[in-house]
Design a protein around this motif. Structure first.
Motif, short mmCIF file in Angstrom:
data_model
loop_
_atom_site.label_atom_id
_atom_site.label_comp_id
_atom_site.label_asym_id
_atom_site.label_seq_id
_atom_site.Cartn_x
_atom_site.Cartn_y
_atom_site.Cartn_z
N GLY A 206 -12.22 -10.17 12.26
CA GLY A 206 -12.22 -9.90 10.83
C GLY A 206 -11.80 -8.49 10.50
N LEU A 207 -12.22 -7.53 11.31
CA LEU A 207 -11.86 -6.14 11.09
C LEU A 207 -10.36 -5.93 11.24
CD1 LEU A 207 -13.86 -3.10 12.43
CD2 LEU A 207 -11.39 -3.16 12.69
N ILE A 208 -9.78 -6.53 12.27
CA ILE A 208 -8.35 -6.36 12.54
C ILE A 208 -7.52 -7.08 11.48
CG2 ILE A 208 -6.52 -6.85 14.19
CD1 ILE A 208 -8.68 -6.59 16.40
N PHE A 209 -7.89 -8.31 11.17
CA PHE A 209 -7.11 -9.10 10.23
C PHE A 209 -7.09 -8.46 8.85
CE2 PHE A 209 -5.82 -12.56 7.56
CZ PHE A 209 -4.99 -13.35 8.35
N SER A 210 -8.27 -8.04 8.37
CA SER A 210 -8.33 -7.43 7.03
C SER A 210 -7.56 -6.11 7.00
CB SER A 210 -9.79 -7.20 6.63
OG SER A 210 -10.46 -8.42 6.44
N THR A 211 -7.62 -5.33 8.08
CA THR A 211 -6.86 -4.09 8.13
C THR A 211 -5.38 -4.36 7.94
OG1 THR A 211 -8.47 -3.04 9.61
CG2 THR A 211 -6.25 -2.12 9.59
N ALA B 80 -5.23 -1.61 19.49
CA ALA B 80 -4.23 -2.32 20.30
C ALA B 80 -4.46 -2.11 21.79
CB ALA B 80 -2.82 -1.87 19.92
N GLU B 81 -5.22 -1.08 22.15
CA GLU B 81 -5.50 -0.82 23.56
C GLU B 81 -6.36 -1.92 24.17
OE1 GLU B 81 -7.12 3.06 24.04
OE2 GLU B 81 -5.59 4.04 22.80
N VAL B 82 -7.12 -2.66 23.34
CA VAL B 82 -7.97 -3.73 23.87
C VAL B 82 -7.71 -5.08 23.20
CG1 VAL B 82 -9.82 -2.14 24.50
CG2 VAL B 82 -9.83 -3.19 22.23
N SER B 83 -6.98 -5.09 22.10
CA SER B 83 -6.78 -6.32 21.33
C SER B 83 -5.30 -6.61 21.15
CB SER B 83 -7.44 -6.20 19.95
OG SER B 83 -7.06 -7.27 19.10
N SER B 84 -4.88 -7.78 21.61
CA SER B 84 -3.49 -8.17 21.42
C SER B 84 -3.19 -8.47 19.96
CB SER B 84 -3.16 -9.39 22.29
OG SER B 84 -4.12 -10.40 22.14
N MET B 85 -4.20 -8.93 19.21
CA MET B 85 -4.02 -9.14 17.78
C MET B 85 -3.68 -7.82 17.09
SD MET B 85 -6.80 -10.32 14.88
CE MET B 85 -6.72 -12.07 15.05
N ALA B 86 -4.42 -6.77 17.41
CA ALA B 86 -4.15 -5.46 16.82
C ALA B 86 -2.79 -4.93 17.27
CB ALA B 86 -5.25 -4.47 17.21
N ASP B 87 -2.39 -5.22 18.50
CA ASP B 87 -1.10 -4.77 19.01
C ASP B 87 0.04 -5.38 18.21
OD1 ASP B 87 0.69 -3.51 20.91
OD2 ASP B 87 1.01 -5.49 21.74
N VAL B 88 -0.03 -6.68 17.99
CA VAL B 88 1.01 -7.34 17.19
C VAL B 88 0.98 -6.84 15.74
CG1 VAL B 88 1.82 -9.56 16.30
CG2 VAL B 88 1.02 -9.38 18.66
N GLY B 89 -0.23 -6.66 15.19
CA GLY B 89 -0.34 -6.15 13.83
C GLY B 89 0.24 -4.76 13.68
N ALA B 90 -0.02 -3.88 14.66
CA ALA B 90 0.49 -2.51 14.58
C ALA B 90 2.01 -2.48 14.65
CB ALA B 90 -0.11 -1.68 15.72
N SER B 91 2.59 -3.25 15.57
CA SER B 91 4.05 -3.24 15.69
C SER B 91 4.71 -3.86 14.46
CB SER B 91 4.48 -3.98 16.95
OG SER B 91 4.04 -5.33 16.92
N THR B 92 4.10 -4.91 13.91
CA THR B 92 4.65 -5.54 12.71
C THR B 92 4.56 -4.61 11.51
OG1 THR B 92 4.01 -7.74 13.53
CG2 THR B 92 4.49 -7.54 11.18
N LEU B 93 3.42 -3.95 11.34
CA LEU B 93 3.27 -3.02 10.22
C LEU B 93 4.21 -1.84 10.36
CD1 LEU B 93 1.78 -2.28 7.65
CD2 LEU B 93 -0.03 -1.23 9.06
N ARG C 258 -10.38 -1.11 -1.66
CA ARG C 258 -11.82 -1.28 -1.44
C ARG C 258 -12.07 -2.08 -0.15
NH1 ARG C 258 -14.15 -0.77 -6.69
NH2 ARG C 258 -13.30 1.21 -7.47
N ALA C 259 -11.25 -3.09 0.09
CA ALA C 259 -11.38 -3.84 1.34
C ALA C 259 -11.13 -2.93 2.53
CB ALA C 259 -10.41 -5.03 1.36
N MET C 260 -10.12 -2.04 2.39
CA MET C 260 -9.82 -1.09 3.46
C MET C 260 -10.99 -0.13 3.68
SD MET C 260 -6.95 -0.67 5.34
CE MET C 260 -5.48 -0.82 4.33
N ASP C 261 -11.61 0.32 2.61
CA ASP C 261 -12.79 1.19 2.73
C ASP C 261 -13.92 0.46 3.45
OD1 ASP C 261 -11.51 3.26 1.44
OD2 ASP C 261 -12.38 2.82 -0.53
N GLY C 262 -14.10 -0.82 3.12
CA GLY C 262 -15.14 -1.61 3.78
C GLY C 262 -14.88 -1.74 5.27
N VAL C 263 -13.61 -1.95 5.63
CA VAL C 263 -13.25 -2.03 7.04
C VAL C 263 -13.55 -0.71 7.75
CG1 VAL C 263 -11.30 -2.22 8.62
CG2 VAL C 263 -11.53 -3.84 6.74
#
Length: 550
Positions: free
Chosen positions: A345-350, A416-429, A324-329
């Protein structure tokens, strides 16, 4: 969306400051810092669908950010040296500085700046109704103090949960500290609302976030204490009775009243933010059960039958909350145009919800069958508005969880193209998905979705993503931030031996420094190293025994 400043109030302050020929007072310097911090933070959301250029009047956004930050840092140091006590304006510019750190992915810096803002707030006395009255300030200023402290309280509660730390502010908000809507009317420049008793104030979402933080502070799981599934179930029942039942119609989890969405443009965004926060908090309530997943699996735990059934039900409740959290995101991202964004918040919850779903799916028999469920309507499902998880517990499938994880990975890779937080999250996931596939053998693979074709497609996608991680890079400061065992997420459901095989995994919330993705910054990054070096750098702490009870 954080409603940190009330626009008419801020505009009046700005206009008074603008006519000053020469700044002589500390308060005037603090206002200048606040303006610069607001500009720096706002520029993080550009380009956008409404403004597609990467320059403003010929000046690049990166240069604007750099100039704003450097000037604000210098002025803030001068103001602090002249007056160490501070003011409401100083608290606000510290808060905007913290938000900028958060949006850049520097969560630890956000935590540090938040502590400074709270110390100034307590020094000034905005946390105390008695001190606020003695200052002789007008009602508008007093209300701004209440709203500012309310935001500090929300962020403090949220970060303490995300980082598994003790909050800076103790206890709950006292009666005199709650915002009062009638003191700041929307007619002063805010959104126009249709008349009616249920018309939501633009600050309603923040108030509901504060009540959410208030509830979990009063009954939330205690760090370091072994998970008690009976207590966890009681917390959830109490949450449904005391919090969800009190949500106003415009913010209801199920069938919300949308009649004001057209006249209050930010209301749909605020609704999704609140819904994501609610489901994230429910994930936090049930998340400690992952610690019960020992090397021998849940099925071999020495539990009576009724507790084994309850544990299986709570595992699925955790999955439903994450989905449900993923649907909200997903809906929030769609409301933002589905484009690139740095919204933290969008990146972290994802990322966090995807990690929970991966860990649940690593159990070869998840989800357990509902053979113990009674026939007919579920016992607690008299009102889905009162119990948002029960209806989905017996409908959880491994396929839905895997698909949600894949969707989360695609979103992180896009951002990840604009956010380093998303970049690290994508590689970690991506690495976690690869490790899940490697450690799962036989018929019970983590991505067993029910058909051979689906399994092959998911496995192929994972192998392709894992192969792509060899080109992922990170900075030496990021790697240094992951070298301490204390920064590993405290809820990882693995024994120390398992961590030795996953020593390059770290939670997004534990990253101490993420670089900006501005082109000038990327061009000057001489400290870039291959992500593959993380195994050597982290080997010192990964082989030691880690106590997950703290």
């Amino acid at each position: 969306m954080d409603q940190l400043v009330h626009l008419p109030w801020f505009l009046a302050k700005y206009q008074q400051w603008w006519i000053i020929e020469r700044m002589r007072l500390v308060a005037e310097v603090d206002i200048a810092v606040l303006i610069l911090r607001v500009c720096s933070y706002a520029s993080q959301f550009l380009p956008s669908p409404g403004y597609t250029l990467d320059k403003i009047r010929g000046v690049s956004l990166a240069d604007i950010r750099k100039t704003c930050d450097e000037t604000a840092d210098s002025l803030a140091a001068i103001a602090t040296a002249a007056d160490g006590r501070g003011s409401l304006i100083r608290i606000q510019h510290l808060a905007f500085f913290g938000l900028r750190c958060q949006i850049e992915g520097n969560i630890i810096a956000f935590w540090d700046v938040l502590s400074r803002a709270i110390r100034v707030a307590q020094s000034v006395g905005i946390h105390n109704e008695g001190a606020r009255s003695r200052q002789g300030i007008d009602e508008t200023e007093q209300e701004m103090e209440r709203r500012t402290f309310c935001n500090l309280y929300i962020w403090d509660s949220l970060l303490s949960r995300q980082l598994d730390r003790i909050a800076f502010t103790s206890g709950c908000l006292r009666p005199g500290e709650w915002p009062r809507f009638h003191l700041l009317r929307n007619g002063d420049g805010g959104d126009s609302l249709e008349p009616g008793p249920d018309a939501p104030d633009p600050f309603t979402e923040r108030l509901l976030q504060a009540r959410l933080a208030d509830f979990w502070r009063s009954v939330g799981p205690i760090q370091g204490v072994e998970y008690d599934m009976m207590v966890g179930e009681e917390r959830y029942d109490k949450f449904c009775r005391e919090y969800l039942s009190q949500l106003p119609p415009a913010f209801a989890l199920v069938d919300p009243d949308e009649r004001w969405d057209a006249s209050v443009p930010k209301l749909p965004l605020q609704r999704q933010l609140l819904h994501i926060a609610i489901y994230d908090s429910l994930c936090w309530n049930f998340r400690p059960l992952l610690l019960l997943h020992g090397r021998d699996g849940v099925e071999n735990l020495p539990l009576p039958t009724y507790k084994r059934v309850l544990l299986g039900s709570q595992e699925k409740a955790l999955a439903v909350a994450a989905l449900r959290a993923m649907d909200g995101v997903t809906q929030l991202h769609a409301l933002l145009g589905g484009c690139h964004t740095r919204l933290a918040g969008l990146i972290f919850s994802t990322f966090e919800t995807a990690v929970l779903l991966v860990y649940l799916c690593m159990d070869p028999i998840f989800p357990r069958n509902c053979q113990h469920a009674p026939q007919g309507p579920p016992p607690r499902a008299f009102n889905t508005k009162m119990d948002p998880l029960q209806a989905g517990i017996c409908n959880v499938t491994r396929h839905a969880c895997v698909q949600a994880v894949q969707g989360a990975l695609e979103r992180l890779q896009m951002l990840a193209e604009v956010s380093s937080m998303a970049d690290v999250g994508a590689s970690t996931l991506t690495r976690l998905l690869g490790k899940a596939s490697e450690t799962s053998t036989g018929a019970g693979t983590w991505a067993d979705t029910g058909t051979g074709t689906e399994r092959n497609e998911v496995a192929l996608s994972q192998n392709q993503e894992v192969g792509n991680t060899t080109t992922t890079t990170t900075t030496s400061s990021q790697l240094g931030a992951t070298s301490a065992a204390g920064e590993v997420a405290s809820w990882l459901p693995f024994e120390p031996a398992d961590l030795r095989s996953m020593k390059d995994f770290t939670s997004v919330g534990d990253m101490a420094s993420w670089p900006s993705f501005d082109p000038p910054t990327m061009d000057s990054r001489d400290d870039v190293v291959s992500m593959s070096t993380t195994q050597d750098i982290q080997s010192d702490w990964a082989t030691s025994t880690i106590d997950f009870s703290h």
